[in-house]
Every structure is written in C-alpha cells, then in structure tokens.
Design an enzyme around this catalytic site. Sequence first.
Site, mmCIF file in Angstrom:
data_model
loop_
_atom_site.group_PDB
_atom_site.id
_atom_site.type_symbol
_atom_site.label_atom_id
_atom_site.label_comp_id
_atom_site.label_asym_id
_atom_site.label_seq_id
_atom_site.Cartn_x
_atom_site.Cartn_y
_atom_site.Cartn_z
ATOM 1 C CB THR A 1 -8.333 9.023 26.389
ATOM 2 O OG1 THR A 1 -7.190 8.700 27.269
ATOM 3 C CG2 THR A 1 -8.672 10.632 26.519
ATOM 4 C CE LYS B 1 -16.482 4.329 7.083
ATOM 5 N NZ LYS B 1 -14.927 4.179 7.150
ATOM 6 N NE ARG C 1 -3.563 -2.397 2.299
ATOM 7 C CZ ARG C 1 -4.954 -2.298 2.372
ATOM 8 N NH1 ARG C 1 -5.539 -1.226 2.618
ATOM 9 N NH2 ARG C 1 -5.579 -3.575 2.269
ATOM 10 C CB SER D 1 -20.675 -13.637 11.286
ATOM 11 O OG SER D 1 -20.032 -12.679 10.928
#
Length: 408
Positions: A276, A246, A21, A136
């Site tokens: 956090t 998105k 990539r 699934s």
Amino acid sequence: MTYDKLFADALKPLHDEQRYRVFIEIERIAGRCPLATWQSPTGPRTVVLWCSNDYLGMSRHSDVIRAMTETAARTGIGAGGTRNIAGTNSPLVTLERELADLHGKASALVFTSGYVSNQTGISTIARLIPDCLILSDELNHNSMIEGVRQSGVEKKVWRHNDTAALERLLAAEPCRPKLILFESLYSMDGDVAPINRICDLAGRYGAMTYCDEVHAVGMYGARGAGVAARDGAMHRIDVIEGTLAKAFGCLGGYITGSRNLIDAVRSHAAGFIFTTALPPPLCAAATAAIRHLKTSDEERRLQQRHAARLKQVLVAAGLPILPTSTHIVPLMVGDPRLCKQASDLLLSDYGIYIQPINYPTVAKGTERLRITPTPYHDDALIGQLRDALVDVWQRLRLPLANSLVAAE
Ligand code: PLP
C-alpha cells in the site's frame, strides 16, 4: 515439539552476550523539543532526548503538522491501496516532484521506508543490468546489504571509504557492467564518503553509482539535498536514495534518478508494486518539511552549531568521542554491558535518554552512545549532559580519552 522453546532459545545468546535490546517507552513532547515523557518504573518522568534521528525537529514543525492534519481532514488517512490500486494520490505525486527537484533528477519514486527503498531499489536495479557486478562499501547499511542479497547478483566488498581498494576491483572487471553502492554519511561513525573520487572512478571504469543519503538529506547543502550537493557531486551520481524519516521528520523512503531508471524500478520492483502506498497526509507533511528546508538554513545552522559546541565541551571534559566532521557525535564505550549501564544510569539518575549502540549495529568492542544534538539542544542542556556524562564515566570507571591515548 514445543515451538515456543525455539524462540526462547533464540534469545539466550543475546542475553549471554549482553546485547539483548530493551526498548524505553517514551512520548516526545512536540511543543517542548527535545523533551519527552518516559514511562519509568515509578511513573511518567520528563527526560531530555539526545539520540533522536529527527535531527532538525521537523516532525513537530508547525508547517509539517498543519500539512498533515489539513490533508488528513481532506482525504482521510490511508492511501486506499497500492500505487496501482487507487494509491497514486495527488500528495504523493507532488512529493515525488519535490524530491526529483531537490536532487536535480528527472524522476523520483517513493517507498514505504528508506529500508524498503534500498532493499527493493538495489535488488531491482542490479537485476535489470545483465551480468551486473555490485561493488559495495563494507560499512553499507543492512538495507543495502539485503538489496544486494535479494538481487542474487555477484558482489565484491571494498574497504570502507578506500578508493584505492575500489579502483582495484573496478580495474579487475573493465568490460563488465558495475554498480557502486555507498553512503554519503555513515551514521554510526559520522564519517563522510569521498564522493567526488568515487564518481571519478565510476566515470573512468564505466560504473553506475548508487548513493544512500539517508543521514544527510535535509542536513547538508544549500537546499538540504545532502552531502553530494554540498560537495558539488549530486549531478554525478546516478541514483540518490534518501529517507523522509530522519531530518524530514516523517516516514517513507525514495530513490531519484533518470526517467527510464525510475520507470523501470516502478514497473519491476516487488517491494514497490505489492504494498500500500504511503498515506497522503504523510506525503503532504514530508513535502512541507522538504519545502521548508529548501529555503530555510536556520535549522541546519543551529544544529551544526550545537553539534560543534557539544564536541568541544565533551573533548574538554576528556570524554572519548570519535572525531567527526558531521552532526553525529559517537561517544565510545567499547563494552556492551558498560554501554547499557551508562545508558541506564543516564536515564534513571540524570533524566537523559541516549540509547546504547551495541553489536550487530556496530562491531563488537566499539559499543557506544550515539549522540545527536538538534537545533533545540542549547548550551544549558549541553552543560547538563557533560556533567552527567562525567559523573557516569567516574561511577562506572570508564576510561577517559587521554587515558585511552596513553594506553595505545
Ligand atoms: N539507510 C541507512 C544508512 C540507514 O541508517 C537507515 C535507517 O536508519 C536506512 C537506510 C533505512 O531508512 P528508514 O529508517 O527510512 O527505513
């Protein structure tokens, strides 16, 4: 022992298989969406971005930027701790109320990303159900698969969107508690799950449902709650998971569901407890984006118009797009090397950025350019893209749609 060689060796197969990539360094220009500045080898260049998941351009909406900057000026940036240690800030509480309302559920819980919400949400929910069996969909996102794996619970995979296959698995375990995992909109093929039929089966066989609406929230339904809302099925799903990163243009993820379920996840999920909390300015920005899209249909309408127009234009040019009913336009290449070359040519010679999608994000042989038009990709930009793609297809001798059909 030279440890570094191990890492170099780990990269070799990626290079050999042409799926190493390469990230392109860009900076989006907020006032000129969808333009971005690309740090090209010869210096900065303005390019058109055609592959962002900021589907509606909400990341640069004035309400969203204002909410973020005003909150930052008021509260500072960081949350200052986990939710338990000083991190439960008012903007985060407001955001969770907004999300619960969006999906018509009693409660919502925000995580640091959509990935984490799936991974830690699914693993926690499944572990809290004694003797749970997970069912699934085979194309579920990696974050869901990791949630399943982390749960340690038995899983069975059903063929993508095949409710007959799902029913066989459900019927084989009539007495066992079952959790069905699926996405409402699959982001690589742009297809949609048969949500109502899945809910029918869940009801018949006593299963719980968990639906990832990451690519659909903000985009579908009268208030932007997603595909399940559009299909009148939202109230039938036990857990709806989404992202703020998105269509809402920010960062973070969430699950929504019943008060007890959310409270149990809040109390048991390591990926929630030990990290956090989301920064308050980001929470305020996400709330502004959600509120805007609850009442404004304009962004959705324009986006759908441009997506429909783009599909029409590319089909007319003979380019092999995968037919979809959604906002995602996959343009099939079917070879990792050519896919990368097509993407590189588009960027260097035409100033158009669409990243190549290769294995393992999609199956080998189905490499593609994944195009995501926004409300800001007008007809002129669509025409420019078509011309560039036709040129690139000719230069690389890539097959057109009609030659693919003829070869079948
Ligand atoms: N679920 C699906 C289906 C996704 O495609 C993604 C990421 O792209 C995620 C979850 C993770 O969401 P996020 O980017 O907010 O971590």
